[in-house]
Design a protein around this motif. Sequence first.
Motif, short mmCIF file in Angstrom:
data_model
loop_
_atom_site.label_atom_id
_atom_site.label_comp_id
_atom_site.label_asym_id
_atom_site.label_seq_id
_atom_site.Cartn_x
_atom_site.Cartn_y
_atom_site.Cartn_z
N MET A 95 0.83 -1.20 0.00
CA MET A 95 0.00 0.00 0.00
C MET A 95 0.87 1.25 0.00
N ALA A 96 1.95 1.22 0.78
CA ALA A 96 2.84 2.37 0.87
C ALA A 96 3.48 2.68 -0.48
N ARG A 97 3.78 1.64 -1.27
CA ARG A 97 4.32 1.86 -2.60
C ARG A 97 3.33 2.64 -3.48
N PHE A 98 2.06 2.26 -3.38
CA PHE A 98 1.04 2.98 -4.15
C PHE A 98 0.92 4.42 -3.67
N ILE A 99 0.86 4.61 -2.36
CA ILE A 99 0.72 5.96 -1.80
C ILE A 99 1.91 6.83 -2.20
N GLU A 100 3.09 6.24 -2.19
CA GLU A 100 4.27 7.00 -2.58
C GLU A 100 4.17 7.48 -4.02
N ARG A 101 3.75 6.59 -4.92
CA ARG A 101 3.64 6.99 -6.32
C ARG A 101 2.52 8.02 -6.50
N TRP A 102 1.42 7.87 -5.77
CA TRP A 102 0.34 8.86 -5.83
C TRP A 102 0.85 10.22 -5.38
N SER A 103 1.57 10.25 -4.29
CA SER A 103 2.10 11.52 -3.79
C SER A 103 3.09 12.13 -4.76
N GLN A 104 3.96 11.30 -5.32
CA GLN A 104 4.99 11.80 -6.23
C GLN A 104 4.41 12.33 -7.54
N THR A 105 3.32 11.72 -7.99
CA THR A 105 2.77 12.12 -9.30
C THR A 105 1.63 13.13 -9.19
N GLN A 106 0.90 13.13 -8.07
CA GLN A 106 -0.28 13.98 -7.95
C GLN A 106 -0.08 15.19 -7.04
N LEU A 107 0.85 15.11 -6.09
CA LEU A 107 1.06 16.21 -5.15
C LEU A 107 2.35 16.97 -5.43
N HIS A 108 3.45 16.25 -5.56
CA HIS A 108 4.75 16.89 -5.66
C HIS A 108 4.90 17.85 -6.86
N PRO A 109 4.38 17.52 -8.04
CA PRO A 109 4.59 18.45 -9.16
C PRO A 109 4.06 19.85 -8.90
N PHE A 110 2.84 19.95 -8.37
CA PHE A 110 2.31 21.29 -8.09
C PHE A 110 3.01 21.91 -6.89
N LEU A 111 3.17 21.17 -5.81
CA LEU A 111 3.80 21.73 -4.61
C LEU A 111 5.20 22.25 -4.92
N GLY A 112 5.97 21.44 -5.63
CA GLY A 112 7.34 21.83 -5.93
C GLY A 112 7.44 23.04 -6.82
N SER A 113 6.59 23.11 -7.83
CA SER A 113 6.65 24.26 -8.74
C SER A 113 6.11 25.52 -8.08
N ALA A 114 5.05 25.38 -7.29
CA ALA A 114 4.45 26.55 -6.64
C ALA A 114 5.36 27.14 -5.58
N ALA A 115 6.14 26.30 -4.92
CA ALA A 115 7.04 26.77 -3.85
C ALA A 115 8.46 27.04 -4.35
N LEU A 116 8.69 26.92 -5.64
CA LEU A 116 10.05 26.93 -6.17
C LEU A 116 10.83 28.19 -5.81
N MET A 117 10.25 29.35 -5.99
CA MET A 117 10.96 30.59 -5.68
C MET A 117 11.21 30.73 -4.18
N ASP A 118 10.27 30.25 -3.38
CA ASP A 118 10.46 30.30 -1.93
C ASP A 118 11.61 29.38 -1.50
N ILE A 119 11.69 28.21 -2.11
CA ILE A 119 12.79 27.29 -1.79
C ILE A 119 14.12 27.89 -2.24
N TYR A 120 14.11 28.54 -3.39
CA TYR A 120 15.31 29.22 -3.87
C TYR A 120 15.78 30.27 -2.86
N GLU A 121 14.85 31.03 -2.34
CA GLU A 121 15.22 32.09 -1.39
C GLU A 121 15.74 31.54 -0.07
N MET A 122 15.46 30.28 0.21
CA MET A 122 15.97 29.66 1.45
C MET A 122 17.47 29.34 1.36
N GLN A 123 18.00 29.24 0.14
CA GLN A 123 19.38 28.79 -0.03
C GLN A 123 20.38 29.88 0.33
#
Length: 230
Positions: A95-123
């Motif tokens: 089940m965890a394998r499925f949840i991981e792929r769901w999170s990676q394909t359905q959540l991470h793309p938007f979260l990562g792109s939307a927060a990208l400039m904020d993450i850049y400013e953290m560096q």
Amino acid sequence: MTIVLYELVGADEKRPFSPHVWKTVMSLAHKGLPWRSAPTRFIEVPQIEGGVSKTIPVIRDGDKIVADSFAIALYLEETYPDRPSLFRGKGGEAMARFIERWSQTQLHPFLGSAALMDIYEMQDGANKPYFRESREKRYGKSLEAVSADRDAHLDAFRKRLEPLRDMLNYQPFIGGQTPFYPDYIVFSAFQWVRVSSPYAFLADNDPLWDWVNRCLDLHEGVARKTPTAA
């Protein structure tokens, strides 16, 4: 023996932000294992343990070095079977394998792109050029352009979370009455942006906040100790 966890940080060593590292933090806390942080910045990752991995998390447990959050969870489960289970058997692991792929394909793309400039400013100053060059190569456009249309995609992202909201009407955690590794997979995606970006990924009245707060309170509030981005 205390486990060493290499955590991805920016200029502030007390603000680890990688979602994959947070999966491992929650796993170690779930198992009740002692560990210490080894704060690591992007350009330092190739130097970890003689170049064992191009990404983190990486843990050192005595003489054993393990990279990749899922591999670490499996290692902890096998090595410390007397501690609370992360998977509750092979079915939970699958089940965890499925949840991981769901999170990676359905959540991470938007979260990562939307927060990208904020993450850049953290560096810090040494890591900002690396982050900009590597991410602009990945996205094929400037960091500013990647984040510019996040408002246009926010509604679709929030709707994508409906199966999670609906399921949490029946039980407090993905794992039922108590959390297990699939909870940490999804929670860590939200923790990633919670500590790196002030953007409102969830509406204030979203019932998912109840689950997020339950996760923040787990294991003596280990995740809540890193403050929300201002």
